[in-house]
Design a protein around this motif. Structure first.
Motif, PDB file in Angstrom:
ATOM      1  N   ASP A 178      29.467 -20.649  -9.779  1.00  0.00           N
ATOM      2  CA  ASP A 178      30.083 -21.117 -11.021  1.00  0.00           C
ATOM      3  C   ASP A 178      31.310 -20.295 -11.426  1.00  0.00           C
ATOM      4  OD1 ASP A 178      28.280 -23.174 -11.380  1.00  0.00           O
ATOM      5  OD2 ASP A 178      26.868 -21.919 -12.475  1.00  0.00           O
ATOM      6  N   GLU A 179      31.824 -19.461 -10.518  1.00  0.00           N
ATOM      7  CA  GLU A 179      32.979 -18.628 -10.831  1.00  0.00           C
ATOM      8  C   GLU A 179      34.161 -18.972  -9.924  1.00  0.00           C
ATOM      9  OE1 GLU A 179      31.021 -14.584 -12.572  1.00  0.00           O
ATOM     10  OE2 GLU A 179      31.300 -14.682 -10.397  1.00  0.00           O
ATOM     11  N   LEU A 180      35.319 -19.083 -10.523  1.00  0.00           N
ATOM     12  CA  LEU A 180      36.560 -19.287  -9.792  1.00  0.00           C
ATOM     13  C   LEU A 180      37.173 -17.906  -9.558  1.00  0.00           C
ATOM     14  CD1 LEU A 180      38.577 -21.447  -8.751  1.00  0.00           C
ATOM     15  CD2 LEU A 180      39.747 -21.215 -10.962  1.00  0.00           C
ATOM     16  N   VAL A 181      37.330 -17.523  -8.295  1.00  0.00           N
ATOM     17  CA  VAL A 181      37.741 -16.152  -7.987  1.00  0.00           C
ATOM     18  C   VAL A 181      38.933 -16.114  -7.034  1.00  0.00           C
ATOM     19  CG1 VAL A 181      35.373 -15.304  -8.271  1.00  0.00           C
ATOM     20  CG2 VAL A 181      36.188 -15.892  -6.011  1.00  0.00           C
ATOM     21  N   THR A 182      39.578 -14.970  -7.013  1.00  0.00           N
ATOM     22  CA  THR A 182      40.597 -14.663  -6.017  1.00  0.00           C
ATOM     23  C   THR A 182      40.348 -13.230  -5.549  1.00  0.00           C
ATOM     24  OG1 THR A 182      42.951 -14.553  -5.495  1.00  0.00           O
ATOM     25  CG2 THR A 182      42.311 -13.891  -7.719  1.00  0.00           C
ATOM     26  N   ARG A 220      37.748  -8.396  -6.069  1.00  0.00           N
ATOM     27  CA  ARG A 220      37.311  -9.692  -6.580  1.00  0.00           C
ATOM     28  C   ARG A 220      37.674  -9.810  -8.054  1.00  0.00           C
ATOM     29  NH1 ARG A 220      32.605 -12.170  -8.889  1.00  0.00           N
ATOM     30  NH2 ARG A 220      32.167 -14.174  -7.904  1.00  0.00           N
ATOM     31  N   VAL A 221      38.445 -10.853  -8.385  1.00  0.00           N
ATOM     32  CA  VAL A 221      38.859 -11.097  -9.763  1.00  0.00           C
ATOM     33  C   VAL A 221      38.377 -12.493 -10.158  1.00  0.00           C
ATOM     34  CG1 VAL A 221      40.802 -11.325 -11.349  1.00  0.00           C
ATOM     35  CG2 VAL A 221      40.883  -9.632  -9.502  1.00  0.00           C
ATOM     36  N   VAL A 222      37.605 -12.570 -11.228  1.00  0.00           N
ATOM     37  CA  VAL A 222      37.097 -13.849 -11.729  1.00  0.00           C
ATOM     38  C   VAL A 222      38.145 -14.443 -12.659  1.00  0.00           C
ATOM     39  CG1 VAL A 222      35.267 -14.995 -13.027  1.00  0.00           C
ATOM     40  CG2 VAL A 222      34.712 -13.072 -11.530  1.00  0.00           C
ATOM     41  N   LEU A 223      38.640 -15.626 -12.299  1.00  0.00           N
ATOM     42  CA  LEU A 223      39.668 -16.294 -13.092  1.00  0.00           C
ATOM     43  C   LEU A 223      39.076 -17.251 -14.116  1.00  0.00           C
ATOM     44  CD1 LEU A 223      42.100 -17.120 -10.168  1.00  0.00           C
ATOM     45  CD2 LEU A 223      42.255 -15.220 -11.783  1.00  0.00           C
ATOM     46  N   GLY A 224      37.904 -17.790 -13.829  1.00  0.00           N
ATOM     47  CA  GLY A 224      37.286 -18.744 -14.741  1.00  0.00           C
ATOM     48  C   GLY A 224      35.825 -18.953 -14.408  1.00  0.00           C
ATOM     49  N   ARG A 225      35.128 -19.624 -15.330  1.00  0.00           N
ATOM     50  CA  ARG A 225      33.695 -19.895 -15.152  1.00  0.00           C
ATOM     51  C   ARG A 225      33.368 -21.303 -15.599  1.00  0.00           C
ATOM     52  NH1 ARG A 225      34.109 -14.656 -16.809  1.00  0.00           N
ATOM     53  NH2 ARG A 225      33.115 -13.144 -15.469  1.00  0.00           N
ATOM     54  N   ARG A 226      32.452 -21.941 -14.879  1.00  0.00           N
ATOM     55  CA  ARG A 226      31.939 -23.245 -15.280  1.00  0.00           C
ATOM     56  C   ARG A 226      30.901 -23.046 -16.376  1.00  0.00           C
ATOM     57  NH1 ARG A 226      31.344 -25.149  -9.246  1.00  0.00           N
ATOM     58  NH2 ARG A 226      33.315 -26.210  -8.995  1.00  0.00           N
ATOM     59  N   ASP A 227      30.843 -23.990 -17.291  1.00  0.00           N
ATOM     60  CA  ASP A 227      29.854 -23.968 -18.364  1.00  0.00           C
ATOM     61  C   ASP A 227      28.946 -25.174 -18.168  1.00  0.00           C
ATOM     62  OD1 ASP A 227      28.345 -23.907 -20.651  1.00  0.00           O
ATOM     63  OD2 ASP A 227      30.041 -23.685 -22.011  1.00  0.00           O
ATOM     64  N   LYS A 228      27.761 -24.954 -17.639  1.00  0.00           N
ATOM     65  CA  LYS A 228      26.825 -26.035 -17.351  1.00  0.00           C
ATOM     66  C   LYS A 228      26.226 -26.639 -18.615  1.00  0.00           C
ATOM     67  CE  LYS A 228      25.320 -23.905 -13.068  1.00  0.00           C
ATOM     68  NZ  LYS A 228      24.173 -23.371 -12.339  1.00  0.00           N
ATOM     69  N   PHE A 229      26.330 -25.941 -19.735  1.00  0.00           N
ATOM     70  CA  PHE A 229      25.648 -26.368 -20.942  1.00  0.00           C
ATOM     71  C   PHE A 229      26.540 -27.120 -21.911  1.00  0.00           C
ATOM     72  CE2 PHE A 229      23.518 -22.570 -19.317  1.00  0.00           C
ATOM     73  CZ  PHE A 229      22.292 -23.139 -19.009  1.00  0.00           C
ATOM     74  N   ASN A 230      27.832 -27.097 -21.711  1.00  0.00           N
ATOM     75  CA  ASN A 230      28.753 -27.764 -22.628  1.00  0.00           C
ATOM     76  C   ASN A 230      29.545 -28.810 -21.846  1.00  0.00           C
ATOM     77  OD1 ASN A 230      30.683 -28.580 -24.442  1.00  0.00           O
ATOM     78  ND2 ASN A 230      31.272 -26.522 -25.052  1.00  0.00           N
TER      79      ASN A 230
END
Length: 78
Positions: A51-55, A10-20
């Motif tokens: 909240d994570e974009l993964v592959t 599992r590799v996390v490519l990006g994350r959502r930021d709920k606060f910004n």
């Protein structure tokens, strides 16, 4: 970006930021350097898990990204 990732890892490519709301998404350090479009990341196989974009197939993901960067990638919409 770290050293090579194995298929199935599992590799996390990006994350959502709920606060910004100005910048609702950030690429992670694990994202390949040429990756700069969220829609293409999803087209190439990345999936949202919360909240994570993964592959789970980083080698294939980066190979497809290379094809995309060289204008050789043709998605099969069938």
């Amino acid at each position: 970006m770290t050293a090579s990732k194995a298929e199935g890892e599992r590799v996390v490519l990006g994350r959502r930021d709920k606060f910004n709301t100005m910048v609702p998404f950030h690429w992670s350090e694990e994202a390949p350097l040429g990756l700069n479009d969220l829609e293409w990341a999803e087209e190439l196989g990345a999936k949202w898990e919360g909240d994570e974009l993964v592959t789970y197939d980083y080698p294939s993901f980066t190979s497809l990204l290379e094809y995309y960067e060289n204008d050789e990638y043709l998605p099969d919409n069938d």
